[in-house]
Design a protein around this motif. Structure first.
Motif, mmCIF file in Angstrom:
data_model
loop_
_atom_site.group_PDB
_atom_site.id
_atom_site.type_symbol
_atom_site.label_atom_id
_atom_site.label_comp_id
_atom_site.label_asym_id
_atom_site.label_seq_id
_atom_site.Cartn_x
_atom_site.Cartn_y
_atom_site.Cartn_z
ATOM 1 N N TYR A 160 20.359 -12.360 61.693
ATOM 2 C CA TYR A 160 21.780 -12.713 61.655
ATOM 3 C C TYR A 160 22.329 -13.065 63.038
ATOM 4 O O TYR A 160 23.480 -12.759 63.364
ATOM 5 C CB TYR A 160 22.603 -11.582 61.018
ATOM 6 C CG TYR A 160 22.206 -11.309 59.600
ATOM 7 C CD1 TYR A 160 22.556 -12.185 58.581
ATOM 8 C CD2 TYR A 160 21.436 -10.192 59.268
ATOM 9 C CE1 TYR A 160 22.167 -11.955 57.276
ATOM 10 C CE2 TYR A 160 21.035 -9.959 57.959
ATOM 11 C CZ TYR A 160 21.401 -10.839 56.971
ATOM 12 O OH TYR A 160 21.020 -10.609 55.677
ATOM 13 N N GLU A 163 25.155 -15.853 62.582
ATOM 14 C CA GLU A 163 26.435 -15.313 62.129
ATOM 15 C C GLU A 163 27.141 -14.532 63.240
ATOM 16 O O GLU A 163 28.368 -14.592 63.380
ATOM 17 C CB GLU A 163 26.229 -14.412 60.911
ATOM 18 C CG GLU A 163 25.830 -15.143 59.640
ATOM 19 C CD GLU A 163 24.343 -15.488 59.592
ATOM 20 O OE1 GLU A 163 23.917 -16.073 58.581
ATOM 21 O OE2 GLU A 163 23.616 -15.171 60.563
ATOM 22 N N ALA A 181 26.800 -8.480 62.917
ATOM 23 C CA ALA A 181 25.370 -8.605 62.621
ATOM 24 C C ALA A 181 24.844 -7.343 61.961
ATOM 25 O O ALA A 181 24.055 -7.399 61.001
ATOM 26 C CB ALA A 181 24.603 -8.894 63.917
ATOM 27 N N LEU A 184 26.063 -7.231 58.303
ATOM 28 C CA LEU A 184 25.302 -8.136 57.430
ATOM 29 C C LEU A 184 23.907 -7.598 57.158
ATOM 30 O O LEU A 184 23.395 -7.722 56.038
ATOM 31 C CB LEU A 184 25.226 -9.525 58.078
ATOM 32 C CG LEU A 184 26.556 -10.281 58.196
ATOM 33 C CD1 LEU A 184 26.374 -11.561 58.998
ATOM 34 C CD2 LEU A 184 27.121 -10.587 56.820
#
Length: 243
Positions: A160, A163, A181, A184
């Motif tokens: 991630y 993101e 992160a 997620l």
């Protein structure tokens, strides 16, 4: 009304008022009570009117003085406004020139294509005359260095990373980006565990259905169905009678 003899007047009024304070009216004396109340209210109004009259007389010299002072203020304020408008115009011009210098330096060290824009990190205090360009340049260099360092940190994340970088670009907060992160990753972990549990449940259900079907087939094979014999009834001859 003359109140130069205030103490004497106060004592007289107090004595008369005390008479009414201790007075008890009977039902038959209510009309007298109303008259006494009206008389006292009239006296209180006379005191108030006298106070307002004396106040106006005392304020007349002040009101005249205040009017003259305001007239003088107006004359001086016109001169102040003329100077003030020129000073403000000069300050705005200097701020615009300094803003152009700051933008030019930013474009040289960050380039217009840089993901981070000057307006996001611009400090309004930089436009003050007391803040030198050297101080501003050092601040800009520090901001760009931190931005590059934070992006490099996020790029090293095992998952991630994209993101987290996008979250950092929105907030410019490394801690928030790392938390995103982590959030997620935890969500993906919980989803994988959920999918695994659901797969296990479906597999168990499918196995149960397969076993039930196999048992039904085995029972059918061991106990074949018996053919049903249908016995037709014999025809009955119709009895006839002569009429």
């Amino acid at each position: 009304m003359n109140i130069s003899n205030f103490e004497e007047l106060k004592n007289e009024i107090t004595e008369r008022a005390s008479t009414y304070m201790n007075l008890v009216y009977t039902d038959d004396q209510i009309q007298d009570a109303k008259k006494d109340r009206a008389a006292l209210n009239k006296f209180v109004k006379a005191l108030s009117d006298e106070r307002i009259k004396i106040k106006k007389e005392c304020l007349k010299p002040y009101e005249d003085f205040e009017k003259k002072i305001k007239e003088l203020d107006g004359i001086v304020n016109k001169a102040i406004q003329n100077i003030d408008s020129q000073v403000k115009a000069y300050d705005e011009q200097k701020k615009a020139e300094k803003m152009a210098q700051i933008q030019d330096y930013w474009n040289r060290v960050a380039s217009p294509e840089h993901p981070l824009k000057l307006e996001r990190v611009m400090d309004s205090k930089w436009l003050n005359a007391t803040v030198s360009m050297k101080v501003i340049q050092e601040a800009i260099n520090g901001i760009l260095a931190k931005y590059a360092e934070d992006i490099a940190t996020l790029q090293k994340l095992p998952e991630y990373s994209f993101e987290a970088i996008e979250a950092y670009k929105s907030s410019l907060d490394l801690g928030k980006a790392l938390n995103e992160a982590h959030r997620l990753a935890e969500m993906a972990k919980r989803k994988a565990e959920h999918d695994e549990r659901m797969k296990k449940l479906w597999d168990e259900k499918a196995e149960q259905e397969r076993q039930a079907k196999a048992e039904a087939e085995f029972a059918k094979h061991m106990n074949p169905p018996v053919e049903e014999v249908v016995i037709e009834p014999e025809p009955v001859e119709e009895k006839r009678e002569w009429i």
